[in-house]
Design a protein around this motif. Structure first.
Motif, short mmCIF file in Angstrom:
data_model
loop_
_atom_site.label_atom_id
_atom_site.label_comp_id
_atom_site.label_asym_id
_atom_site.label_seq_id
_atom_site.Cartn_x
_atom_site.Cartn_y
_atom_site.Cartn_z
N UNK A 34 -30.04 73.00 112.92
CA UNK A 34 -31.24 72.96 112.14
C UNK A 34 -31.86 73.82 111.57
N UNK A 35 -32.72 73.89 110.55
CA UNK A 35 -33.16 75.26 110.07
C UNK A 35 -34.82 75.31 110.53
N UNK A 36 -35.04 77.02 110.54
CA UNK A 36 -35.84 77.12 111.81
C UNK A 36 -37.63 77.95 110.64
N UNK A 37 -38.26 76.68 110.24
CA UNK A 37 -39.50 77.03 109.24
C UNK A 37 -40.59 78.42 109.81
N UNK A 38 -41.02 78.92 109.78
CA UNK A 38 -42.02 79.58 109.95
C UNK A 38 -42.97 78.24 110.04
N UNK A 39 -43.96 78.47 110.74
CA UNK A 39 -45.25 77.67 111.53
C UNK A 39 -46.64 78.13 110.71
N UNK A 40 -45.79 79.23 110.56
CA UNK A 40 -47.58 80.01 109.23
C UNK A 40 -46.91 81.27 108.71
N UNK A 41 -47.80 81.84 108.31
CA UNK A 41 -47.73 82.84 107.33
C UNK A 41 -47.28 83.67 108.74
N UNK A 42 -46.25 85.25 108.00
CA UNK A 42 -46.30 85.89 109.06
C UNK A 42 -46.35 87.30 108.14
N UNK A 43 -47.04 87.88 108.43
CA UNK A 43 -47.66 88.03 109.88
C UNK A 43 -48.96 86.95 109.40
N UNK A 44 -49.71 86.38 110.36
CA UNK A 44 -50.97 85.43 109.68
C UNK A 44 -52.21 86.13 109.74
N UNK A 45 -51.98 86.98 109.51
CA UNK A 45 -53.12 87.65 109.14
C UNK A 45 -53.20 89.05 109.26
N UNK A 46 -54.11 89.74 107.63
CA UNK A 46 -53.70 90.65 106.87
C UNK A 46 -54.22 91.72 108.41
#
Length: 401
Positions: A34-46
């Motif tokens: 199965x494809x693995x997706x990012x669950x949030x932005x990487x990095x999730x903050x500046x």
């Protein structure tokens, strides 16, 4: 049948062994389904990328070089806000960038002073707006595919699975494989053979190849050159996905395997390939039973057929996204006269240009198992030539890193 046609025939009946869910901590070496997706932005903050101070660049642009310290923003702390544009916050690598700041200056470019318990930093080097900040989403955006299906999971993929919180992953089920050796001359490894006997080694060699390359744990069986015994053993293994046999596949008086398999209803795809070593190789399958790789009994023959046909077939059946085989450059002239594709053992020597130079070690034919100790793989020399010049390049099938 020639090697190219035989390989195409083998790969043409790849099977899907199905899928299963496993904990990500147990998935190393398995094939992702199965494809693995990012669950949030990487990095999730500046993200602050250097230990130092964070400032609002506008103050520096107006000529200010001395900044008072308001507070500290460390990794793991909730986001703080700069109170005065004339000040700064000390920041640590990995911390979220404080509000109202947009530039980070590392400690190495600062001079610190203290007066009445109040710390100040003086900037000693030029500053570019936005420097030393790892911006939110620059590595990957939320919902982006990070790992494609068909990837074999390594340490790098395991780290990503952890980072996105993927505790259970769907992977290819590993096949149930049996390795069968035949021959009255074979005795167990623990025994001392008589002068006319040898210890069995092919099954362990092939099993080690499957485990090393694919993480497959095969079971071992041995049967003597007896027609009834071979029939009984093969019938007892009908619940397996793959049977890999060694020996009893040529044209000798005691080579019963082709006959037994035919009588059992195996669909033969081919028997004999125009190659050396490994010409007697037989391949077939049962419609609702195992796929059969019947390899020659000589150890180098079986070993090379395993890497040339069995492992690629297993990779395709496990749905591994295959990389193209590399090429190596011959480091010496090679002469080979029979009109057969020649699998020649070679030691590979990387050079500064990025090429692999292939040199053959001493080799005494398909019974010379010890020759593999001096080789990293084998080059595939085509049947239509007899002289292979130094400097020419050919596909190389590696069995050692």
């Amino acid at each position: 049948m020639d090697v190219i046609a035989a390989y195409a025939a083998v790969m043409g009946i790849a099977r899907d062994f199905g899928m299963e869910q496993v904990p990500f901590t147990s998935a190393t070496g398995r094939v992702l389904r199965e494809p693995v997706l990012s669950d949030r932005d990487f990095p999730p903050y500046d993200r602050v990328a250097m230990d130092g101070i964070a400032i609002n660049f506008e103050a520096y642009a107006k000529g200010q070089t001395v900044f008072g310290v308001e507070d500290m923003q460390a990794a793991g702390m909730p986001r703080k806000q700069l109170g005065s544009m004339a000040d700064c916050l000390e920041v640590m690598t990995g911390a979220i960038l404080p509000e109202l700041t947009d530039t980070v200056i590392q400690y190495e470019h600062l001079e610190v002073s203290e007066h009445d318990g109040f710390r100040r930093f003086t900037i000693k080097a030029g500053v570019a707006q936005g420097q030393h900040i790892h911006r939110q989403g620059t590595d990957a955006a939320a919902g982006q595919v990070l790992i494609a299906a068909g990837t074999r999971i390594s340490a790098a993929e395991t780290g990503v699975l952890a980072a996105v919180g993927k505790t259970m992953v769907s992977v290819s089920r590993l096949p149930k494989v049996a390795i069968i050796t035949t021959g009255d001359e074979l005795v167990p490894v623990s025994e001392t053979p008589d002068i006319h006997q040898v210890r069995t080694s092919n099954s362990y060699t092939l099993a080690a190849a499957l485990q090393t390359e694919l993480g497959i744990h095969a079971s071992y069986y041995h049967v003597n050159d007896d027609l009834t015994a071979i029939q009984q053993l093969l019938r007892s293994l009908s619940d397996h996905d793959v049977l890999i046999c060694t020996g009893a596949v040529s044209a000798g008086k005691y080579d019963y395997l082709p006959q037994v398999l035919e009588e059992m209803g195996m669909q033969q795809v081919f028997h004999k390939v125009q190659q050396r070593p490994g010409k007697p190789f037989l391949f077939g399958y049962f419609e609702n039973g195992p796929v059969i790789f019947a390899l020659p009994g000589n150890p180098v023959s079986g070993f090379m057929c395993c890497y040339r046909y069995v492992i690629p077939w297993l990779k395709a059946s496990l749905q591994i996204t295959a990389a193209p085989e590399p090429y190596a450059v011959l480091g010496t002239d090679v002469h080979f006269k029979p009109p057969l594709t020649y699998f020649m053992p070679v030691r590979l020597h990387p050079v500064a240009s990025g090429q692999l130079i292939a040199l053959p070690p001493p080799y005494h034919g398909s019974g010379d198992l010890a020759a593999l100790l001096q080789a990293d793989g084998f080059v595939e020399l085509p049947s239509e030539k007899e002289i292979f010049e130094k400097g020419s390049s050919y596909p190389v099938w590696r069995f050692r890193s």
